[in-house]
Scaffold this motif. Sequence first.
Motif, PDB file in Angstrom:
ATOM      1  N   ARG A  10       0.841  -1.202   0.000  1.00  0.00           N
ATOM      2  CA  ARG A  10       0.000   0.000   0.000  1.00  0.00           C
ATOM      3  C   ARG A  10       0.876   1.251   0.000  1.00  0.00           C
ATOM      4  O   ARG A  10       1.971   1.265   0.556  1.00  0.00           O
ATOM      5  N   SER A  49       0.364  -6.089  -5.362  1.00  0.00           N
ATOM      6  CA  SER A  49      -0.948  -5.464  -5.224  1.00  0.00           C
ATOM      7  C   SER A  49      -0.759  -4.105  -4.566  1.00  0.00           C
ATOM      8  O   SER A  49      -0.413  -4.023  -3.384  1.00  0.00           O
ATOM      9  N   THR A  50      -0.978  -3.046  -5.329  1.00  0.00           N
ATOM     10  CA  THR A  50      -0.740  -1.707  -4.807  1.00  0.00           C
ATOM     11  C   THR A  50      -1.754  -0.712  -5.360  1.00  0.00           C
ATOM     12  O   THR A  50      -2.385  -0.962  -6.389  1.00  0.00           O
ATOM     13  N   ASP A  51      -1.860   0.404  -4.661  1.00  0.00           N
ATOM     14  CA  ASP A  51      -2.698   1.511  -5.099  1.00  0.00           C
ATOM     15  C   ASP A  51      -1.845   2.700  -5.549  1.00  0.00           C
ATOM     16  O   ASP A  51      -2.380   3.772  -5.828  1.00  0.00           O
ATOM     17  N   CYS A  52      -0.518   2.510  -5.611  1.00  0.00           N
ATOM     18  CA  CYS A  52       0.419   3.623  -5.777  1.00  0.00           C
ATOM     19  C   CYS A  52       1.189   3.521  -7.095  1.00  0.00           C
ATOM     20  O   CYS A  52       1.885   2.527  -7.332  1.00  0.00           O
ATOM     21  N   THR A  56       4.176   0.887  -8.265  1.00  0.00           N
ATOM     22  CA  THR A  56       3.986   0.132  -9.507  1.00  0.00           C
ATOM     23  C   THR A  56       5.242   0.184 -10.367  1.00  0.00           C
ATOM     24  O   THR A  56       5.739  -0.842 -10.852  1.00  0.00           O
ATOM     25  N   ILE A  69      -4.658  -2.171 -10.359  1.00  0.00           N
ATOM     26  CA  ILE A  69      -4.500  -1.208  -9.269  1.00  0.00           C
ATOM     27  C   ILE A  69      -5.475  -1.600  -8.170  1.00  0.00           C
ATOM     28  O   ILE A  69      -6.677  -1.777  -8.419  1.00  0.00           O
ATOM     29  N   ARG A  70      -4.968  -1.735  -6.958  1.00  0.00           N
ATOM     30  CA  ARG A  70      -5.829  -2.159  -5.854  1.00  0.00           C
ATOM     31  C   ARG A  70      -6.920  -1.113  -5.595  1.00  0.00           C
ATOM     32  O   ARG A  70      -6.627   0.081  -5.522  1.00  0.00           O
ATOM     33  N   PRO A  71      -8.165  -1.544  -5.446  1.00  0.00           N
ATOM     34  CA  PRO A  71      -9.264  -0.582  -5.253  1.00  0.00           C
ATOM     35  C   PRO A  71      -9.165   0.146  -3.912  1.00  0.00           C
ATOM     36  O   PRO A  71      -8.577  -0.368  -2.956  1.00  0.00           O
ATOM     37  N   PRO A  72      -9.731   1.346  -3.820  1.00  0.00           N
ATOM     38  CA  PRO A  72      -9.635   2.156  -2.594  1.00  0.00           C
ATOM     39  C   PRO A  72     -10.163   1.458  -1.353  1.00  0.00           C
ATOM     40  O   PRO A  72      -9.604   1.634  -0.264  1.00  0.00           O
ATOM     41  N   SER A  75      -7.489  -0.357   0.399  1.00  0.00           N
ATOM     42  CA  SER A  75      -6.229   0.378   0.522  1.00  0.00           C
ATOM     43  C   SER A  75      -6.189   1.299   1.731  1.00  0.00           C
ATOM     44  O   SER A  75      -5.332   2.185   1.806  1.00  0.00           O
ATOM     45  N   ASP A  76      -7.095   1.081   2.686  1.00  0.00           N
ATOM     46  CA  ASP A  76      -7.089   1.944   3.862  1.00  0.00           C
ATOM     47  C   ASP A  76      -6.268   1.325   4.988  1.00  0.00           C
ATOM     48  O   ASP A  76      -5.671   0.260   4.839  1.00  0.00           O
TER      49      ASP A  76
END
Length: 238
Positions: A10, A49-52, A56, A69-72, A75-76
Amino acid sequence: MQTIAIIPARGGSKRIPKKNIKAFCGKPLIAYSIEAAKASGLFSKIVVSTDCPKITDIARQYGAEVPFIRPPELSDDFTGTTPVVRHAIDYLRNQGIQPEYVCCIYSTAPLLQAIYLQQGLHQLQQNLDKCFAFSVTSFAFPIQRAIRVLADGGVEAINSKLIGQRSQDLEEAYHDAGQFYWGRTSAWLEGQRMFAPHSLPIVLPRHLVQDIDTPEDWQRAELLFKAYVTTEAQRTQN
């Protein structure tokens, strides 16, 4: 048989900003997890697995795949590891990829050695009644002799019956080493518990284990890396 590595990473680390890509002994921290996975020779895919976007780019630079892209909602600060792994498995299965074994490797494990990943898969394959195999290490001091600090500044034994016993007479205790978690795909998807009798411990030496949650943890991990991992690599080359 397909085996997949999934590395959750994350982008929103708060105690150590940009922790997953911060330089650790000359490389982004996540690079060590990717390189250990590659060195093991076990995986048909290594997926981050990332949101960034920055994570990436670095993950791909070191040879991992970032196919989504990992969904929001995953990603908390409160989302656990299992939902993230399950999301990645579901994505891969929708792409026609059917892994039998999935290994979640933490992105903050620069001391991880490929040999322990290999042991984990081997143990899981040899024990058909088990669901998971994950890294553990022993406590350096008997937990039965722990004490607590009271509100008035005094102390008391957490277990007054055991506090006076000799260390060698007490049961050895272990804790999660926070490096890797092998599991059968079915166990991940069913949400089976990790810390249960259907899981196998892969015991690591204490000098190869360090959580990295604070700047102090980071400094200690770098010292361990330089003292053991770098020194061993130099010895092997010579």
